[in-house]
Motif scaffolding. Structure first.
Motif, short mmCIF file in Angstrom:
data_model
loop_
_atom_site.label_atom_id
_atom_site.label_comp_id
_atom_site.label_asym_id
_atom_site.label_seq_id
_atom_site.Cartn_x
_atom_site.Cartn_y
_atom_site.Cartn_z
N CYS A 87 0.87 -1.37 -0.23
CA CYS A 87 0.09 0.00 0.03
C CYS A 87 0.91 1.32 0.03
CB CYS A 87 -1.09 0.00 1.22
SG CYS A 87 -0.05 0.24 2.71
N LYS A 88 0.21 2.42 0.02
CA LYS A 88 1.04 3.74 0.07
C LYS A 88 1.48 3.82 1.41
CE LYS A 88 -1.66 6.24 -3.46
NZ LYS A 88 -2.74 7.11 -3.37
N HIS B 134 0.33 11.81 6.03
CA HIS B 134 2.05 11.39 5.50
C HIS B 134 3.03 11.32 6.73
CE1 HIS B 134 3.67 15.39 5.80
NE2 HIS B 134 2.40 16.03 5.73
#
Lengths: 425, 425
Positions: A87-88, B134
C-alpha cells in the motif's frame, strides 16, 4: 441474550462455505499482491510461478514459500517497511516492531482496514476464551512498540470488556489497581502470574486468590499447554487460566484461543488467513486432519499493508480436531508442539525441547523442571544427552530410580532414547 | 484535495449555531445526568437547584460547581468509578487513572461512545497543529494507566497519520527507531526534546536536527507558551514545535491546540464540552471576550460514563480571541496563565509561579531560569521574596545591575513588586 460468539458468521461458517470464502478472497488477494508487491512480483518471476494459474488453496503449492529471513532482507533493501509493502506508506495507521529475538527487527505495518480485521480476530479469540463485557481486565503486556501492547489492548476492548492499560513492571502498583478497581481478569504472558504470586504472597502478605481474579487470558509464550502448570496457576489464583492469545506477529496479532469447554486452540482467523500445514522437511502440503503434525503456513486473505503468501511460520502444530467443536466453532483445532527451527531428529523421530520440558514439568517435585540438552554435533542424533536437575528432597539412594523413571517417561511420551545425567538443583 | 480541518462541521461552526448545538445537547445531557447520576441527584437536591429550570448555558450558574475533591470523595464513597458514574459499569470500555499528583488517584471511565468523541476531538487538535496522514509519528507519552498513552495514541491514529507506540524511557532505542523507520514527527511532553537533545548530541554524537523530525506535538505540561523555549527546541531540532495537546484528564483528553499559523490554543471541543469562564474568587460567570481572564469551567455535553456539570478545572486562562481565527476555526482562543490552586495575591494582583518562570526563562543566560518563591505566610502579600539563580558567566560587579533588571522585568510584565536575592547556579 448474550452473544455466544464474537463473530458468528466467521466462527461457525460451515466447512464448505469456508472454502468458498477462502477461494474468493484468495484470488482477489493474489491479484492485489501481484499488482502491488515488488517483492512478490520479483520472487514469482524468478521462480517461474504464474500466479494467475492459482484457482484455489490447492494450487498454492505452486508458489514459493516466504520466510522470515526474506522479510528481513526486504526491509534491509527498502527500509523501513520492505518492498513487500503493498500500500502507499501514508495509508499505514499503526506500526509495530518485533523484539528482534531472532535477528534484525521487523517492522509490521497495518492500515485502518488491516487493524479492523486484526481487532475483530483478536476479539473472536478473547471472547472464545471467555472474556465478556462484564469483565474488568488489566492488560499487562509491553506497550512499547510490540504488537502485544496497543494492538492487544484494542483486541480486548473490542469485545466490550472494560480494559485498563497497564503494561509491564511495577507489580505492587498493579496489585493496588486490581484491588482498588475491582479487576477480575488479567491479560499477560503465562509466566507472569507465577512471578506476581511471589510479590503478592511474600511482599504484600496477600493470598493471590484473595485478589478476586476469575479469568486469566494468556499468550505470547508457551507454558499453558502443560496441565500441571495450568493447574498450579488456577489453584493459586482461583481463576480460569485460558490460552487466549495465539498469533504470529509478522502475520496476525491473535487468531487462536481455547474455548470455554475445550482446551484446544481453535483457529479463529477465518476470512483473514488461509491456514495450511506442510511437512517441514519436504515442504509438501499435508492434509488438515486430526493427528496430522506439520509446520503452519499462512497466507493473508485480505491484507492491505504487507500481505504474505505461503509464509512459513516455523510453528509446528498437531491438529487435534476438524469440523465443529462442541462450542460450535468450525475452525480446525490444534496445539503447538514446537518450532521448526529447534526441532531435533533422533533416530527418525522429531523431538522438541518444549516437549521435553512438558514431560519434566509433570515430574516436579522429583525434578525441578530445569534441564539442558547437550548437543555436540548437528542433527540427526541416535539419542540425546540431557542434564536434568533433581528435586531438593531427592535422597542419594533414590537417584538411580529417578534416572530410570525420567528415561522411561521420555521414551513413553516422546518416543526417543535419552541419556540422563542428574545434577543438584 | 486534502481536508483543511479534521471535523469541519464542528470546528468551523458559526457562533450562533454553536449556541444552538450546545443548548440542544446540554438539555439532553442534564436530563440524562438528573436521571442517572447519584452524585448529582443528591448534590442538586441539597443545593435546592431545580435542573429543569436550566434552559441554556446562561442558566447553568444556578447549579453548584463540581470540584476535583468531590470526584475523589465520590470514588471513595463508591469505588472505583464513583457515584457520578451514570452508565452501567459493563458499558465501560477503557479506564485511565490520573497520576494522583494532587491526592488520591481518580479513575476515569469511558464508554465506546465517549471514546469515539474523545478520539474525534483529539484528532481535531492534532490535525489543527499540523499532523497529516503522511506523517510518521512516534508517541512518547507513558502508556501505563495514564490517558496520555493509549488514548492519545488513538487520537493520533484517528488523523490517519502512521503511529508508532513508544512510551517513555529507553531514549537510545527511540533514536534508533526514528532513524530506522524514517519518523518525522514526535508526540511528547515539551520537556522531553530538551532531555533527548543531550542523549543525541553527547552520547550518540548526532545533531538533533539530523534526525529528520519536522513536527513536534507537545502537551501534558506547560513550557511551550514561552517563545524562548519554543525557539530553542525549533532551532535544535529543525522542527515546528506545536502546542498540540491541551486537555483536562478528568474531563476530556485533548480538546485544544494551536493552528498552523497562530500560536494560540484553539478550543476544539465543540459538541463535546460547554466551555465557560468564571471569576475564581467570586465564582461568577465571566463573558467569553478577548482579554478576559478567569478559571475554566467545563460541562460535558454528550458524556455517558462520568458526566460532569460545572466542573472547576482550576486552570486559569486568558481569552486571546473570539470569532473565527484566520485558519477558519471558530472556537475561542486562549492561553493558560496558571492554576487557581497556586495563584498568589500580591497587592490585589494575581501572580502565578509559571508567569514568573516565563519571565526568568526569557532572561537566560543572565539567570539559569531556576528560582524559588519564599512564602512565609498565606496570601495576600505586599511583595514576593524570590530567590533566583544567576547565570554562570555573571561577574560580581554585574550583580546589582542584574538584580535591578530582574525586579523591573517582573514589575513590567506581571505588575508586582519582587525582592530578589541572587544565588549561585
Amino acid at each position: 441474550m448474550e452473544r455466544k460468539y464474537w463473530n458468528p458468521e466467521m466462527e461457525t461458517l460451515a466447512t464448505g462455505e469456508q472454502r468458498r470464502l477462502e477461494r474468493e478472497r484468495l484470488l482477489k488477494q493474489l491479484e492485489y499482491v501481484a499488482a502491488t508487491s515488488q517483492m512478490y512480483k520479483k520472487k514469482w518471476f524468478e521462480a517461474g510461478s504464474d500466479v494467475r494459474k492459482v484457482k484455489g488453496a490447492e494450487d498454492l503449492a505452486a508458489l514459493p514459500f516466504t520466510t522470515k529471513a526474506e522479510l528481513r532482507e526486504s526491509q534491509e533493501r527498502q527500509p523501513p517497511f520492505g518492498d513487500f509493502l503493498a500500500c502507499k506508506p501514508e495509508s499505514i495507521s499503526r506500526v509495530h516492531r518485533t523484539s528482534g529475538a531472532t535477528g534484525r527487527f521487523i517492522y509490521t505495518a497495518l492500515t485502518k482496514a488491516d487493524l479492523d480485521l486484526t481487532h475483530d480476530c483478536g476479539a473472536r479469540s478473547f471472547w472464545s476464551a471467555g472474556l465478556r463485557p462484564h469483565h474488568r481486565v488489566v492488560h499487562c503486556l509491553n506497550y512499547q512498540l510490540w504488537m502485544g501492547g496497543v494492538t492487544d489492548h484494542f483486541n480486548l476492548e473490542t469485545t466490550g470488556a472494560t480494559v485498563f492499560p497497564f503494561g509491564v513492571g511495577n507489580s505492587r502498583q498493579l496489585v493496588r489497581v486490581i484491588q482498588e478497581a475491582g479487576i477480575n481478569a488479567i491479560s499477560s504472558t503465562p509466566s507472569y502470574p507465577k512471578y506476581l504470586e511471589q510479590v503478592v504472597r511474600d511482599e504484600l502478605g496477600i493470598e493471590p486468590r484473595d485478589l478476586g481474579l476469575t479469568l486469566g487470558l494468556f499468550g505470547g509464550e508457551p507454558g499453558l499447554d502443560n496441565p500441571v502448570y495450568r493447574q498450579r496457576i488456577e489453584d493459586a489464583w482461583g481463576m480460569k487460566a485460558q490460552n487466549a492469545n495465539y498469533g504470529v506477529s509478522d502475520v496476525l496479532c491473535n487468531f487462536a484461543a481455547v474455548c470455554e469447554d475445550n482446551y484446544q486452540l481453535h483457529f479463529l482467523g477465518t476470512g483473514a488467513l488461509l491456514f495450511q500445514l506442510i511437512d517441514p522437511e519436504s515442504g509438501e502440503d499435508l492434509p488438515m486432519e486430526e493427528g496430522v503434525m506439520g509446520e503452519m503456513v499462512l497466507t493473508h486473505l485480505a491484507k492491505e499493508a504487507q500481505p504474505l503468501v505461503r509464509y512459513r511460520t516455523s510453528d509446528l502444530l498437531e491438529i487435534l480436531g476438524v469440523g465443529p467443536c462442541a462450542c460450535g466453532r468450525t475452525g480446525p483445532r490444534f496445539k503447538v508442539i514446537g518450532r521448526a527451527d529447534n526441532m531435533l531428529h533422533v533416530k527418525g523421530i522429531n523431538v522438541f525441547p518444549n516437549g521435553i520440558a512438558r514431560v519434566l514439568e509433570s515430574m516436579v517435585p522429583d525434578v525441578t523442571g530445569e534441564f539442558q540438552i547437550v548437543l555436540d554435533h548437528p542433527s540427526p542424533y541416535t539419542h540425546l544427552d540431557i542434564t536434568v536437575e533433581y528435586g531438593k528432597k531427592i535422597k542419594l539412594e533414590e537417584m538411580e530410580g529417578l534416572k530410570g523413571r525420567v528415561t522411561s517417561r521420555l521414551k513413553e511420551e516422546l518416543n526417543f532414547k535419552a541419556s540422563i545425567t542428574l545434577v543438584p538443583p
